[in-house]
Design a protein around this motif. Structure first.
Motif, mmCIF file in Angstrom:
data_model
loop_
_atom_site.group_PDB
_atom_site.id
_atom_site.type_symbol
_atom_site.label_atom_id
_atom_site.label_comp_id
_atom_site.label_asym_id
_atom_site.label_seq_id
_atom_site.Cartn_x
_atom_site.Cartn_y
_atom_site.Cartn_z
ATOM 1 N N TYR A 192 -8.475 -6.516 -2.683
ATOM 2 C CA TYR A 192 -8.241 -5.183 -2.135
ATOM 3 C C TYR A 192 -6.783 -5.084 -1.700
ATOM 4 O O TYR A 192 -6.297 -5.916 -0.928
ATOM 5 C CB TYR A 192 -9.178 -4.918 -0.962
ATOM 6 C CG TYR A 192 -10.579 -4.612 -1.427
ATOM 7 C CD1 TYR A 192 -11.378 -5.598 -2.001
ATOM 8 C CD2 TYR A 192 -11.107 -3.324 -1.318
ATOM 9 C CE1 TYR A 192 -12.654 -5.320 -2.451
ATOM 10 C CE2 TYR A 192 -12.388 -3.032 -1.758
ATOM 11 C CZ TYR A 192 -13.149 -4.035 -2.333
ATOM 12 O OH TYR A 192 -14.422 -3.752 -2.782
ATOM 13 N N LEU A 193 -6.121 -4.066 -2.222
ATOM 14 C CA LEU A 193 -4.693 -3.881 -1.963
ATOM 15 C C LEU A 193 -4.450 -2.560 -1.253
ATOM 16 O O LEU A 193 -5.065 -1.542 -1.572
ATOM 17 C CB LEU A 193 -3.917 -3.891 -3.272
ATOM 18 C CG LEU A 193 -4.094 -5.151 -4.137
ATOM 19 C CD1 LEU A 193 -4.923 -4.829 -5.370
ATOM 20 C CD2 LEU A 193 -2.749 -5.716 -4.548
ATOM 21 N N CYS A 194 -3.513 -2.600 -0.329
ATOM 22 C CA CYS A 194 -3.136 -1.408 0.419
ATOM 23 C C CYS A 194 -1.830 -0.854 -0.149
ATOM 24 O O CYS A 194 -0.880 -1.604 -0.417
ATOM 25 C CB CYS A 194 -2.960 -1.752 1.888
ATOM 26 S SG CYS A 194 -2.479 -0.370 2.933
ATOM 27 N N ASN A 195 -1.799 0.442 -0.321
ATOM 28 C CA ASN A 195 -0.579 1.128 -0.743
ATOM 29 C C ASN A 195 -0.181 2.128 0.327
ATOM 30 O O ASN A 195 -1.016 2.886 0.831
ATOM 31 C CB ASN A 195 -0.797 1.849 -2.068
ATOM 32 C CG ASN A 195 0.436 2.617 -2.501
ATOM 33 O OD1 ASN A 195 0.571 3.806 -2.232
ATOM 34 N ND2 ASN A 195 1.343 1.935 -3.166
ATOM 35 N N GLN A 200 14.427 8.797 2.139
ATOM 36 C CA GLN A 200 13.946 8.533 0.790
ATOM 37 C C GLN A 200 12.427 8.376 0.790
ATOM 38 O O GLN A 200 11.851 7.767 1.675
ATOM 39 C CB GLN A 200 14.613 7.273 0.217
ATOM 40 C CG GLN A 200 14.097 5.952 0.742
ATOM 41 C CD GLN A 200 14.661 5.545 2.099
ATOM 42 O OE1 GLN A 200 15.008 6.391 2.929
ATOM 43 N NE2 GLN A 200 14.741 4.251 2.308
ATOM 44 N N ARG A 201 11.780 8.928 -0.225
ATOM 45 C CA ARG A 201 10.324 8.806 -0.393
ATOM 46 C C ARG A 201 10.060 7.494 -1.122
ATOM 47 O O ARG A 201 10.602 7.246 -2.189
ATOM 48 C CB ARG A 201 9.792 9.987 -1.196
ATOM 49 C CG ARG A 201 8.266 10.058 -1.288
ATOM 50 C CD ARG A 201 7.636 10.526 -0.008
ATOM 51 N NE ARG A 201 6.192 10.707 -0.143
ATOM 52 C CZ ARG A 201 5.608 11.884 -0.276
ATOM 53 N NH1 ARG A 201 6.334 12.990 -0.294
ATOM 54 N NH2 ARG A 201 4.300 11.975 -0.390
ATOM 55 N N MET A 202 9.205 6.670 -0.505
ATOM 56 C CA MET A 202 8.957 5.342 -1.059
ATOM 57 C C MET A 202 7.463 5.052 -1.100
ATOM 58 O O MET A 202 6.662 5.717 -0.431
ATOM 59 C CB MET A 202 9.645 4.268 -0.198
ATOM 60 C CG MET A 202 11.142 4.431 -0.056
ATOM 61 S SD MET A 202 12.027 3.967 -1.557
ATOM 62 C CE MET A 202 11.831 2.185 -1.474
ATOM 63 N N SER A 203 7.125 4.009 -1.848
ATOM 64 C CA SER A 203 5.743 3.545 -1.924
ATOM 65 C C SER A 203 5.763 2.029 -2.040
ATOM 66 O O SER A 203 6.476 1.491 -2.887
ATOM 67 C CB SER A 203 5.047 4.159 -3.142
ATOM 68 O OG SER A 203 3.727 3.679 -3.271
ATOM 69 N N ASP A 204 5.005 1.365 -1.187
ATOM 70 C CA ASP A 204 4.979 -0.097 -1.210
ATOM 71 C C ASP A 204 3.546 -0.616 -1.188
ATOM 72 O O ASP A 204 2.646 0.037 -0.628
ATOM 73 C CB ASP A 204 5.747 -0.686 -0.019
ATOM 74 C CG ASP A 204 7.234 -0.728 -0.286
ATOM 75 O OD1 ASP A 204 7.996 -0.229 0.550
ATOM 76 O OD2 ASP A 204 7.628 -1.256 -1.343
#
Length: 120
Positions: free
Chosen positions: A93-96, A105-109
């Motif tokens: 299970y991964l969290c984004n 800045q718009r980011m996603s990790d």
């Protein structure tokens, strides 16, 4: 730099429960959406649940009625309460985290993931 860390995975019998946590730390101005995905061996990554900063939620069909997503905005932490677990829920299970950085800045990790294993 932003770090996303999941915790709470483990081994559980079918019918049991687990609560996953996702903590985001670093240079974050605002978190928009926190989402949980899962990936089982040989399968594509799939969306489990997501929650916006306004509290709107969305769930994958296979977990509706069993899983509940929530978040603590003050702590930049998200949670996934998983009840009535089934062997087919076994996956990493991964969290984004979708966020606005400190410089606009718009980011996603992504986090590294936490293993959930459900046995019969």
């Amino acid at each position: 730099q932003v770090h996303v860390v999941e915790s709470g995975g483990g081994l559980v019998q079918a019918g049991g429960s687990l609560r996953l946590s996702c903590e985001a730390t670093g240079k974050i101005f605002n978190i928009y959406t926190m989402a949980w995905y899962r990936q089982a061996p040989g399968k594509q990554r799939e969306l489990v649940a997501s929650i916006t900063n306004e509290g709107a939620t969305d769930y994958g069909d296979s977990v509706k009625g069993r899983f509940t997503i929530s978040r603590d905005n003050a702590e930049s932490t998200g949670f996934l309460q998983m009840n009535s677990l089934k062997p087919e829920d076994t996956a990493v299970y991964l969290c984004n985290v979708d966020y606005l950085g400190m410089w606009g800045q718009r980011m996603s990790d992504w986090g590294q993931g936490t293993q959930v294993t459900v046995t019969l």
